[in-house]
Scaffold this active site. Structure first.
Site, short mmCIF file in Angstrom:
data_model
loop_
_atom_site.label_atom_id
_atom_site.label_comp_id
_atom_site.label_asym_id
_atom_site.label_seq_id
_atom_site.Cartn_x
_atom_site.Cartn_y
_atom_site.Cartn_z
N GLU A 116 0.83 -1.21 0.00
CA GLU A 116 0.00 0.00 0.00
C GLU A 116 0.87 1.26 0.00
O GLU A 116 1.82 1.33 0.78
CB GLU A 116 -0.92 0.02 1.23
CG GLU A 116 -1.97 1.11 1.13
CD GLU A 116 -2.91 1.12 2.33
OE1 GLU A 116 -4.07 1.50 2.16
OE2 GLU A 116 -2.46 0.78 3.44
N GLY A 175 3.54 1.88 10.92
CA GLY A 175 3.19 1.19 12.15
C GLY A 175 2.73 -0.23 11.90
O GLY A 175 3.10 -1.15 12.61
N ALA A 176 1.89 -0.40 10.87
CA ALA A 176 1.36 -1.71 10.53
C ALA A 176 0.68 -1.62 9.17
O ALA A 176 0.45 -0.53 8.65
CB ALA A 176 0.36 -2.18 11.60
N GLU A 204 -2.57 -3.62 6.86
CA GLU A 204 -3.74 -4.48 7.07
C GLU A 204 -3.92 -5.57 6.03
O GLU A 204 -5.06 -6.02 5.81
CB GLU A 204 -4.99 -3.61 7.09
CG GLU A 204 -5.35 -2.92 5.76
CD GLU A 204 -4.78 -1.52 5.62
OE1 GLU A 204 -5.27 -0.76 4.78
OE2 GLU A 204 -3.84 -1.19 6.36
N ASN A 205 -2.87 -6.05 5.37
CA ASN A 205 -3.01 -7.12 4.38
C ASN A 205 -4.03 -8.14 4.87
O ASN A 205 -3.95 -8.62 6.00
CB ASN A 205 -1.67 -7.83 4.17
CG ASN A 205 -0.51 -6.86 4.08
OD1 ASN A 205 -0.45 -6.03 3.21
ND2 ASN A 205 0.42 -6.99 5.02
N HIS A 221 -6.89 -1.05 15.12
CA HIS A 221 -6.93 -0.31 13.85
C HIS A 221 -6.84 -1.27 12.66
O HIS A 221 -7.66 -1.20 11.73
CB HIS A 221 -5.76 0.68 13.83
CG HIS A 221 -5.71 1.56 12.63
ND1 HIS A 221 -6.08 2.88 12.67
CD2 HIS A 221 -5.33 1.33 11.34
CE1 HIS A 221 -5.93 3.42 11.47
NE2 HIS A 221 -5.46 2.49 10.64
N GLU A 222 -5.87 -2.16 12.70
CA GLU A 222 -5.65 -3.06 11.56
C GLU A 222 -6.78 -4.08 11.41
O GLU A 222 -7.16 -4.44 10.29
CB GLU A 222 -4.30 -3.77 11.68
CG GLU A 222 -3.10 -2.84 11.77
CD GLU A 222 -3.07 -1.77 10.69
OE1 GLU A 222 -3.45 -2.07 9.54
OE2 GLU A 222 -2.68 -0.63 11.00
N HIS A 262 -9.71 -2.61 9.69
CA HIS A 262 -9.49 -2.56 8.24
C HIS A 262 -9.96 -3.83 7.54
O HIS A 262 -10.22 -3.79 6.33
CB HIS A 262 -8.00 -2.38 7.94
CG HIS A 262 -7.55 -0.97 7.88
ND1 HIS A 262 -8.21 0.02 7.16
CD2 HIS A 262 -6.47 -0.35 8.43
CE1 HIS A 262 -7.56 1.16 7.28
NE2 HIS A 262 -6.50 0.98 8.04
N GLU A 297 -8.95 4.88 6.40
CA GLU A 297 -8.12 5.26 7.54
C GLU A 297 -8.89 6.03 8.61
O GLU A 297 -8.62 5.86 9.81
CB GLU A 297 -6.91 6.07 7.07
CG GLU A 297 -5.99 5.31 6.11
CD GLU A 297 -5.44 4.01 6.70
OE1 GLU A 297 -5.56 3.78 7.93
OE2 GLU A 297 -4.89 3.21 5.93
#
Length: 929
Positions: free
Chosen positions: A182, A314-315, A317-318, A350-351, A354, A373
């Site tokens: 991304e 930070g991360a 979300e795959n 958060h992830e 997503h 987001e």
């Protein structure tokens, strides 16, 4: 093993079934018996001139086989794309960046070659596109297959299919390969239609050595072993290319299963396995929460969370394979503070959000990335508040909105939904506006619609657009619950137009959600509502905060409270001026209750004086959020020249009586910011004055702090921040205790466990001595906890010795002792040091090209470096220096919005200083309490 990397396409697919719907690869037809010359490409020119791909061909299914070699740090791959052709064409145009495409073949739906010649592949590097020419027309309405063989180096940066390393406790360096796509980097790993609306299924296979593990979005279905392992993963759900992921590593994992049967696993380097347990527990709990909240089951059979040693953001979300920076996933109870625990929980929340917002339903184009987001950021607060109430995540929501207002008050801000075409422009969309402002606007909308209507609207949005793409308008339609009478009567999650008006707190007012929300997502800036009493009425005026070149109009869901009622009053303000009846007997009025709305409030006439007196007499008459909101508004208004600094300082005069962490830290944060500003500017009289005042005024609360990890999360946060500031201000008792703790810790050969909440403060004091600094740097190289290392690095960067700061920057550039992923944070740490801000800025100018090569133009890291270094400047000379540098890199700077943000910030700093330095100099003004 290396020889098998060069197997021809036919061998790579040998023995695999040929049905296109199979989860495994179809075999390629035999190559022509004689090698044919390529078609003459001299007469061919690249057929497409736009940044976005043509829509005449749609990918349906990718069959992707990859073989990374972690010894020579390269890989080869083959991809068979099943394509749906919409209109007749001779060209297939798709994305590719930095890949060597060695063979291109087009097959019809019966897997027959369309040409016996080698097909030409044309490149357009500027647009990161390739075009394959087919001498036979591809007919509209038909399916075809595009077969490509390609290879590339494993990347050195943090995008595409890249390599990373970690060190074991014995000093061995181990290599892994991971992905980060991304927003526009899937094209760096394999040729693809790398735009969010081109959703497709993926069948992925990975070859690896037996010593490694391969992971991808889906679970492994088949493992072949002929000396070299080949993992074949189940067919994915329909998804965008940026969500594809694969990893080859030697990590260990810990697993559990959710109530609905989803296998959740957390992976980390073997020696960090013990730090994975908290993340597993949190992930299971949060995944179960989201399934209930959205009323949609997580659609994959597994969810992996992987801590990657080299990771820029930070991360990510795959879908089914979330990747994290180690500090965002791993939790070590012996070295992680209460704030570290909250951070890990929020990032996981958060992830996982997503997986629905972004993965199941994806924005149509990057201009609406806030739909991903902003929602994921806001869902952090909703989910963690429910699943981990003791973490008091709601204490941080106000700060999220304050950060957004800080950015949104600049001329260089942008609307939530903005034009973004090039990869650099798209990367810049991942900013404070998309994340923070997006979340705060959703928070306002949830309060406006009520929790239940908001939640049901979200369910409808997610169901209606599952495995598809959506725009802003689609969200407003879903939240307004508009639907046909047929949908309504069949029990769908919606209301008819006539029914919908009955479901809102703002009863009786016309609801036009699209018109209302367009004022928040298509306009730049944040509104300022000025409130004035005129008899029994409250007169209201709205304008854009700070600078305005033309009138702005928002539809603002106003809320207010008065001293005559505990009720929250509501009014939708849709005009530039307005008024509401409050009654003659009302004493004080507080507008924007609990800051549920994304707007600032200025109280004209005696309004501020009334609230200042209220806080002195009975501050608990207002909620802690209202008190915090007043403090923030007052100091923001001083920046705009709408309120005197004296008045803002009067407002925080009550803080000695304040017992809640959030308003206390908000007031303290402004005083600390003033102190650090004059400290950097080397104004000794004001610096000493402020230091003395802060320590005197907050003496009681500082003395009540213990050097431990006891208490609630809020108490621990207060302790951590208060003691850090006290020692920085030179408070003798604080310095002595920190030095004693540091000496004991060193004497124990660092086996003594320091309280995690004060560790960074203790290290910062210890780092001021040469021996302490050297010891910390040595321990930094040995530590297996990235969270612990971050605290050490912060302490090292607090040194007053510029030679040591210079050495740190050199180590960061080398990327061995201090990882490249931490370089942007290190530069900002040095810049915040009053002895280091010019050093950090000089370093950025000198190594600008190197930094862009490492992090990519437009990335968060580059933006963080620019804002973090220039944000320390307060003079016209520094403004000129920054402007000259941006002019010297005009080609790159012109592509970046952040350069103008940096200039605006400096100008705002200069203006603030001109207005307020005189007040700060007047000792009697500050000490009058």
């Amino acid at each position: 093993l290396f020889n098998q990397l060069s197997l021809p396409l036919t061998m790579l697919f040998a023995g695999v079934t040929q049905t296109s719907s199979s989860p495994t690869h179809a075999s390629a037809p035999p190559n022509p018996t004689e090698e044919q010359p390529p078609l003459n490409t001299g007469s061919l020119s690249f057929p497409w001139s736009h940044l976005r791909l043509p829509e005449n061909i749609v990918p349906l299914h990718y069959h992707l086989l990859l073989h990374p070699n972690l010894t020579i740090l390269s890989y080869i791959g083959t991809v068979r794309l099943e394509l749906q052709v919409q209109n007749n064409t001779n060209w297939v145009v798709l994305h590719s960046k930095g890949l060597r495409i060695t063979t291109a073949t087009v097959l019809d739906q019966n897997l027959a070659h369309l040409s016996d010649q080698v097909l030409p592949v044309l490149h357009n590097p500027t647009h990161e596109q390739v075009a394959i020419f087919s001498p036979r027309v591809l007919t509209g309405g038909q399916k075809y297959f595009l077969l490509l063989e390609f290879g590339a180096e494993l990347g050195e940066g943090f995008y595409g299919f890249y390599r990373s390393t970690y060190r074991t406790s014995t000093g061995e360096t181990r290599t892994l390969a991971s992905t980060h796509f991304e927003p526009t980097s899937a094209r760096m790993a394999f040729p693809c239609f790398d735009e969010p609306s081109f959703k497709a299924n993926y069948s992925i296979s990975i070859r690896r050595s037996p010593a490694h593990t391969a992971l991808s979005n889906m679970p492994v279905t088949v493992v072949l072993d002929d000396g070299l392992m080949e993992d074949r993963f189940a067919v994915s759900v329909r998804m965008s290319s940026y969500l594809v992921a694969f990893i080859v590593c030697d990590f260990r994992s810990v697993s559990a299963t959710t109530a609905s049967g989803v296998k959740v696993s957390v992976y980390a380097a073997p020696e960090k396995w013990e730090q994975t347990h908290y993340a597993l527990k949190a992930a299971v709990k949060l995944l179960e929460f989201y399934e209930k909240y959205f009323n949609i089951n997580y659609p994959l059979p597994k969810q992996d969370l992987v801590a990657i040693p080299g990771f820029q953001s930070g991360a990510m979300e795959n879908w089914g394979l979330i990747t994290f920076r180690e500090t965002s996933l791993l939790y070590d109870p012996t070295t992680s503070s209460a704030s570290d625990r909250l951070w890990v929980t929020k990032v996981i929340a958060h992830e996982l959000a997503h997986q629905w917002f972004g993965n199941l339903v994806t924005m149509k184009w990057w201009n609406d990335i806030w739909l991903n987001e902003g929602f994921a950021t806001y869902m952090e607060y909703i989910s963690v508040d429910t699943t981990y109430p003791k973490l008091r995540v709601e204490d941080y929501l106000l700060d999220t909105c304050f950060v957004a207002i800080g950015r949104d008050s600049l001329n260089s801000s942008r609307p939530i939904s903005s034009v973004a075409e090039s990869p650099t422009q798209i990367k810049e969309m991942f900013d404070t506006v998309s994340y923070n402002k997006g979340a705060c606007v959703l928070h306002m909308l949830r309060h406006y619609l009520t929790d239940q209507v908001f939640q049901i609207g979200i369910m409808r949005y997610l169901r209606r657009y599952s495995y598809s793409n959506a725009r802003n308008q689609d969200l407003w339609d879903s939240l307004a619950n508009t639907c046909s009478e047929e949908e309504f009567t069949s029990g769908g999650h919606c209301y008819s137009n006539s029914q919908s008006a009955k479901n809102y707190l703002y009863a009786g007012e016309h609801l036009d959600l699209t018109t209302m929300m367009n004022t928040w997502t298509l306009q730049t800036g944040v509104p300022l509502v000025t409130v004035a009493r005129q008899g029994s009425r409250l007169v209201l005026k709205q304008e854009r905060f700070l600078r305005t070149t033309h009138p702005y109009l928002w539809h603002i869901p106003l809320t207010y409270r008065t001293d005559t009622s505990t009720s929250i009053h509501r009014h939708l303000m849709t005009t530039l001026t307005d008024s509401v009846e409050v009654g003659e007997e009302v004493g004080w009025v507080k507008v924007n209750v609990d800051m549920a709305g994304y707007y600032l409030v200025h109280y004209d006439g005696p309004g501020w004086d009334d609230l200042i007196q209220l806080l002195k007499d009975n501050h608990t008459a207002l909620s802690f959020m209202d008190r915090t909101h007043l403090i923030h508004n007052a100091f923001q208004l001083t920046t705009a020249g709408r309120l005197s600094l004296d008045k803002a300082l009067d407002l925080i005069g009550y803080l000695r009586s304040e017992s809640h962490t959030v308003p206390l830290l908000q007031g303290l944060a402004y005083l600390e910011a003033f102190y650090r500003m004059v400290e950097r500017m080397d104004i000794p009289d004001v610096t000493q004055n402020l230091s003395t005042y802060i320590l005197w005024y907050f003496r009681g609360v500082i003395d009540r702090q213990t050097w431990s990890d006891k208490g609630s999360v809020s108490e621990r946060r207060l302790r951590s921040e208060l003691l850090s500031l006290a020692c920085h201000l030179g408070d003798l008792p604080c310095l002595e205790q920190a030095q004693r703790s540091f000496t004991h810790w060193l004497d124990s050969n660092s086996t003594l466990s320091l309280p995690a909440d004060v560790t960074e403060t203790v290290y910062s004091v210890g780092a001021q001595e040469d021996s302490g600094w050297a010891s910390l740097l040595h321990i930094y190289t040995l530590s297996l906890s990235e969270t612990h290392k971050h605290k050490i690095l912060s302490a090292l960067a607090s040194s007053r010795d510029t030679n040591k700061l210079h050495r740190l920057l050199e180590l960061g550039l080398e990327g061995e002792v201090i990882r490249t992923q931490d370089l942007d944070s290190l530069i900002v740490m040095v810049a915040r040091n009053p002895r280091g801000h010019h050093l950090a800025w000089s370093y950025v100018q000198k190594y600008w090209s190197t930094l862009v090569d490492k992090f990519q133009l437009g990335s968060f890291s580059i933006r963080n470096i620019i804002i973090g270094t220039t944000g320390q400047f307060f003079s016209t000379e520094e403004l000129t220096e920054v402007r000259v540098f941006f002019e010297s890199i005009h080609e790159q700077a012109s592509q970046l919005r952040v350069t103008q943000v940096a200039m605006d910030n400096i100008q705002k700093n200069i203006l603030w200083l001109q207005r307020n330095l005189g007040t700060l100099r007047k000792r009697e003004k500050i000490l009058k309490y």
